[in-house]
Design a protein around this motif. Sequence first.
Motif, mmCIF file in Angstrom:
data_model
loop_
_atom_site.group_PDB
_atom_site.id
_atom_site.type_symbol
_atom_site.label_atom_id
_atom_site.label_comp_id
_atom_site.label_asym_id
_atom_site.label_seq_id
_atom_site.Cartn_x
_atom_site.Cartn_y
_atom_site.Cartn_z
ATOM 1 N N ARG A 50 81.947 104.538 11.339
ATOM 2 C CA ARG A 50 80.565 104.418 11.819
ATOM 3 C C ARG A 50 79.781 105.719 11.585
ATOM 4 N NH1 ARG A 50 81.931 102.191 17.777
ATOM 5 N NH2 ARG A 50 83.556 103.788 17.491
ATOM 6 N N ASP A 390 76.702 102.040 15.952
ATOM 7 C CA ASP A 390 77.565 100.884 15.698
ATOM 8 C C ASP A 390 76.697 99.774 15.102
ATOM 9 O OD1 ASP A 390 79.307 98.750 15.713
ATOM 10 O OD2 ASP A 390 79.927 99.005 17.798
ATOM 11 N N THR A 392 76.412 96.695 14.995
ATOM 12 C CA THR A 392 76.623 95.400 15.646
ATOM 13 C C THR A 392 75.305 94.955 16.256
ATOM 14 O OG1 THR A 392 78.911 95.995 16.185
ATOM 15 C CG2 THR A 392 77.934 94.137 17.378
ATOM 16 N N SER A 417 71.652 97.370 14.783
ATOM 17 C CA SER A 417 72.578 98.422 15.183
ATOM 18 C C SER A 417 72.324 98.798 16.634
ATOM 19 C CB SER A 417 72.430 99.651 14.276
ATOM 20 O OG SER A 417 71.095 100.117 14.277
#
Length: 448
Positions: A50, A390, A392, A417
């Motif tokens: 990351r 991250d 996600t 993110s």
Amino acid sequence: MSSTLIVNARLVNEGREFDADLRIEDGLIAKIGTGLGARSGERVVDAAGRRLLPGMIDDQVHFREPGMEHKADIATESAAAVAGGLTSFMDMPNTSPPTLGPDALEDKYARAQGRAWGNFGFYLGASNDNLEAIRRLDPLSAPGVKVFMGASTGNMLVDDPEVLDNIFRDVPTPIITHCEDTPMIDAELARYRAKYGDDIPAACHPDIRSREACMKSTQLALSLARRHGTRLHVLHISTADELALFEAGPLIRADGTRKQITAETCIHFLRFDRADYASLGHLIKCNPAIKDASDREALIRAVADDVIDVLATDHAPHLLEEKARAYTGAPSGLPLVQYALVAALELVYEGRLTTSQVVQKFAHAPAQLFDVAGRGYLREGYAADLVLIDDTPFTVRREDVLSKCGWSPFEGRTFHSRIAATWVNGVLAWDGEQLVGSPNGQRLMFDR
């Protein structure tokens, strides 16, 4: 203080992205390299590829303390900030009382000590009658002097031409300015009130606080800075028109010299435009106003082309009940620190900017511009103010907002993110889900 080793990270720093490990010792970045082995008792964080960034330095926030703690304070807003990857902030002087002298300035630093989750600096404000306080300002005590060349709260509109000229001539620090021409705004407001009364449609805000008002005031500020050789930073540029007034190119040139006059825009000018007033209304009412889609596009290009030097938030929270008032009673400003960095990273996902450009505008450039000592970079010996990203997706929910006002203009938006961790002075402050430990912010120091 125990040490922490972050391994398998993708570091983004000074125009480069590279794989490395990073060791934190005694609040500082002790070592950057590959294959760093863990020591006995050392905490190890596996970044798993990351991105690891220097913490954001926000040179424009309104944390409302003292005087308006019912809507925000240093503790709550700095907590929201570190949850958003923002590790240092510079707070504006239009509080109650306004920060117009050394006693008020030091009172703010005392309030922040032990309560601020991020590192802190406070501006001295300018008024028509505090020229001597500006002249006597210790340049190590504040990032700069804020001059409202447009409407403001309290005794902070500098509209005396002689005083304004003297401030630009004698100021010992950079000047930062809010540029809007008040007489032009007042005339437009009167015209719209004659038509609508107090309940003016929110979409009229960019016409009342017009591009012409921005342009006139910005031109005045630049002329004063050029006359006196003043270091000038123009805040929250909101129009395509103003961009032609500024020099393109890096803030620090190849020969080591620095731009004398710099420009900044804010994350809301890159993410919203006039069409959003239909759904968000006064929630995105701010000064200067969010304007047209063409302005938003021009500002994004200006960030990429180094016409805009700094990206900030102008975080300015108000309660929802205040925002629900009719136009003339609804205050201007919106809370942004918690989601500003992830909102900027959306421009990377969209192919408009690189992560390195976001880091330059959010971290390196504020450190360069205000001579911030030992922060804003991933460098050995620098403060370990770090953010782990991250990739996600998540959707912004009202219940997750940490600002005291309790809402965000980004509610319902999905970002690609999220902030996985934030370290402030080497101490984990946000673990991706919640605040960790206790406030650890330090007073910003300036290398002047």
